[in-house]
Design a protein around this motif. Structure first.
Motif, PDB file in Angstrom:
ATOM      1  N   ASN A   1       0.848  -1.379   0.073  1.00 53.04           N
ATOM      2  CA  ASN A   1       0.008  -0.064   0.074  1.00 53.04           C
ATOM      3  C   ASN A   1       0.792   1.257  -0.041  1.00 53.04           C
ATOM      4  O   ASN A   1       0.572   2.145  -0.661  1.00 53.04           O
ATOM      5  N   VAL A   2       2.050   1.350   0.696  1.00 54.99           N
ATOM      6  CA  VAL A   2       2.985   2.413   0.855  1.00 54.99           C
ATOM      7  C   VAL A   2       3.253   2.658  -0.615  1.00 54.99           C
ATOM      8  O   VAL A   2       3.312   3.787  -1.099  1.00 54.99           O
ATOM      9  N   ILE A   3       3.997   1.525  -1.149  1.00 53.23           N
ATOM     10  CA  ILE A   3       4.736   2.025  -2.472  1.00 53.23           C
ATOM     11  C   ILE A   3       3.717   2.184  -3.548  1.00 53.23           C
ATOM     12  O   ILE A   3       3.780   2.871  -4.489  1.00 53.23           O
ATOM     13  N   GLN A   4       2.300   1.916  -3.364  1.00 56.89           N
ATOM     14  CA  GLN A   4       1.211   2.039  -4.555  1.00 56.89           C
ATOM     15  C   GLN A   4       0.891   3.692  -4.340  1.00 56.89           C
ATOM     16  O   GLN A   4       0.701   4.139  -5.503  1.00 56.89           O
ATOM     17  N   GLN A   5       0.897   3.892  -2.993  1.00 52.81           N
ATOM     18  CA  GLN A   5       0.586   5.485  -3.075  1.00 52.81           C
ATOM     19  C   GLN A   5       1.676   6.402  -3.477  1.00 52.81           C
ATOM     20  O   GLN A   5       1.439   7.304  -4.249  1.00 52.81           O
ATOM     21  N   VAL A   6       3.104   5.942  -3.419  1.00 50.53           N
ATOM     22  CA  VAL A   6       4.035   6.614  -4.038  1.00 50.53           C
ATOM     23  C   VAL A   6       4.060   6.766  -5.469  1.00 50.53           C
ATOM     24  O   VAL A   6       4.086   7.568  -6.148  1.00 50.53           O
ATOM     25  N   PHE A   7       3.686   5.553  -6.032  1.00 48.41           N
ATOM     26  CA  PHE A   7       3.828   5.394  -7.574  1.00 48.41           C
ATOM     27  C   PHE A   7       2.772   6.200  -8.247  1.00 48.41           C
ATOM     28  O   PHE A   7       2.526   6.443  -9.231  1.00 48.41           O
ATOM     29  N   ALA A   8       1.333   6.312  -7.478  1.00 50.72           N
ATOM     30  CA  ALA A   8       0.092   7.034  -7.914  1.00 50.72           C
ATOM     31  C   ALA A   8       0.473   8.487  -8.096  1.00 50.72           C
ATOM     32  O   ALA A   8      -0.287   8.994  -8.824  1.00 50.72           O
TER      33      ALA A   8
END
Length: 540
Positions: free
Chosen positions: A230-237
């Motif tokens: 979830n953390v990395i998904q928010q960064v990539f978004a």
């Protein structure tokens, strides 16, 4: 202290611009939604160039220019500030930062003086409405700042690892030999906690996704742990050139074939043991690939990706659902497959340095009789929980991102009655973390108890590790052991021996004791274990 002056001008009304000094300066162009950050010695000339039809900035129709000047500014510190502002303002999120690249990473004699003065500059930007966060230190704790690959400045050691990986991909070394008896050879990057595996993984993914050479490849970045995913998904978004959907779970690899898979935290890949309700999805994943349930998530990646890059630390295997190191090695180091090994050894997270992580494992697994001290690191064993509570609150107020964490030495009472604390230590009632995704970013959760499920792969400024009644020191055998009756994670203890459970639990506490960037506090519920730890950890 460096003194700054910030002036705002109508962007194209250059005749009205009047600057106090003709030294190097910073400028921020803004249109209400987007900003561009730059540095120059001739700001009017440079701004006019940005208005040219051929210039990248012309498309954004900027309305206001903020010019930051100082009689102490020179080219090198201004480039330093430019780099800081691009990275911090992008993570702050008030505006979309449209810069296509970072500023320059600089080193100069007066760097510390300018870093101290940057605090005042940021406060002025906040007063002008150019940033959300009043104190930029809060941004340093966010995943967007730590893991955003297009603003990341990697170390020399990380750059060398990235170069080795890219060269291996380009050389075709990972493909099978022409002989059909051989299999594709994964790249295996190993390193202790805090050696920058996630930084290398996300930076590598960004490079491959944004480089024209690899534009036709189907690439995925895999995380088994939902909190880290979830953390990395928010960064990539919020990263230009990337998408939230680029970050996937292992089960997604069974749905599509990939040209290249990068798997971070590969030690958390699961097998069909103690996986609860996930077993339904696990079976479907195997069915899609025509496998039986003796196969696991590592098999999925090996089978459905032409190239595979794994970031791995076997010392962070914490439950029986994780693919064991024996199986992992057997699968990868088979003579028909083999690996391309790369090692990360530089300690990037923990200020105690590279000897700290091995020292923690040696203490817990009783392989060490020599006490070590670590300069510039707040490492303490508390005999009174109230003192630990007060110390953590003080650090939370100053540095943020401080949390309690533990194994599972108390039942989850609040699952049935949310008003009842799960844990009582002294006069303090504490709840287990009430959320997994976003737990670290929730200020209301700062006095909840985290676990290895909510913290694996993530950083804290200070980790307050409570070694619960699940772990004891047996005076007769002089060994650290698990107290199965006081261990309440059924997903871990079901169907495993006491020896296996002890290893999982020791690994769990080692993971928790290697989360803290600035310090680690330890409190042991078992008096005998506390006395054992006193030999190795400074006591208060």
């Amino acid at each position: 202290m460096i003194q700054f002056k910030i002036q705002s001008f109508a962007y194209r009304d250059f005749d009205s611009w009047c600057l106090p000094w003709d030294y190097h300066c910073l400028y921020i162009l803004e249109n209400g939604y987007q900003i561009y950050i730059g540095e120059t010695k001739e700001v009017i000339r440079r701004s006019k160039e940005h208005c040219m039809p051929s210039d990248f900035c012309n498309q954004f129709h900027f309305k206001t220019a903020y010019v930051i000047t100082s009689e102490d500014f020179e080219e090198t510190p201004v480039k330093h500030y430019e780099d800081l502002l691009i990275r911090l303002m992008r993570a702050d999120g008030k505006f979309e930062v449209v810069n296509q690249k970072n500023g320059e990473w600089t080193h100069y004699k007066r760097k510390n003086l300018f870093e101290i003065s940057f605090d005042q500059l940021w406060l002025k930007l906040e007063s002008l409405g150019l940033v959300n966060e009043k104190h930029f230190q809060s941004i340093l704790n966010t995943g967007m700042y730590k893991y955003c690959p297009d603003t990341m400045n990697v170390t020399q050691a990380q750059h060398e690892a990235l170069t080795s990986i890219i060269h291996t991909i380009d050389s075709g070394e990972t493909f099978p030999y022409n002989d059909q008896r051989f299999l594709a050879r994964p790249i295996l990057i190993e390193g202790d906690a805090g050696t920058g595996k996630t930084v290398v993984a996300t930076t590598l993914f960004y490079y491959l996704k944004t480089h024209p050479k690899y534009k036709n490849l189907k690439i995925g970045l895999v995380y088994s742990n939902p909190a880290m995913r979830n953390v990395i998904q928010q960064v990539f978004a919020h990263t230009p050139g990337l998408r939230k959907n680029d970050v996937i779970a292992p089960i997604d690899v069974t749905k599509h074939r990939y040209d290249l898979i990068i798997c971070d935290e590969a030690q958390r890949l699961r097998q069909a043991k103690n996986i609860g309700r996930y077993m339904v999805h696990f079976k479907k994943g195997n069915e899609r690939l025509h496998l039986d349930n003796s196969h696991d998530e590592l098999d999925w990646l090996l089978l459905n990706a032409d190239r595979l890059i794994l970031f791995y630390d076997p010392k962070q295997i914490v439950c029986p659902s994780d693919v064991s190191q024996i199986k992992f090695d057997k699968r990868l180091k088979d003579r028909k497959r083999g690996i391309r090994p790369i090692a990360l050894k530089e300690q990037m997270r923990i200020h105690a340095g590279s000897q700290y992580v091995p020292y923690i494992y040696d203490i817990l697994f009783q392989k060490n009789n020599i006490s070590k001290k670590f300069a510039n690191y707040d490492f303490k064993l508390f005999s009174n929980f109230r003192d630990m509570w007060d110390a953590l609150e003080e650090n939370e107020a100053a540095a943020k991102l401080c949390r309690f964490c533990s194994g599972y030495g108390w039942p989850w009472i609040s699952k049935e009655d949310s008003k009842k604390p799960d844990i009582w230590l002294g006069n303090h009632g504490i709840w287990w973390n009430r959320q997994t995704d976003g737990w670290l970013q929730n200020p209301e959760a700062k006095l909840e108890m985290g676990s290895v499920y909510s913290l694996a792969g993530l950083d804290l400024n200070y980790a307050a590790v409570i070694i619960g009644p699940d772990l004891i020191y047996d005076l007769t055998d002089q060994r650290i052991k698990v107290d199965r009756q006081n261990y309440f994670d059924n997903k871990v203890k079901h169907g495993v021996t006491d020896e296996e459970l002890t290893t999982f639990l020791l690994n769990t506490y080692a993971v928790l004791m290697t989360r803290g960037i600035l310090g680690t506090y330890v409190y042991a519920c078992d008096p005998n274990l506390h006395r054992y730890l006193q030999r190795f950890i400074p006591s208060v």
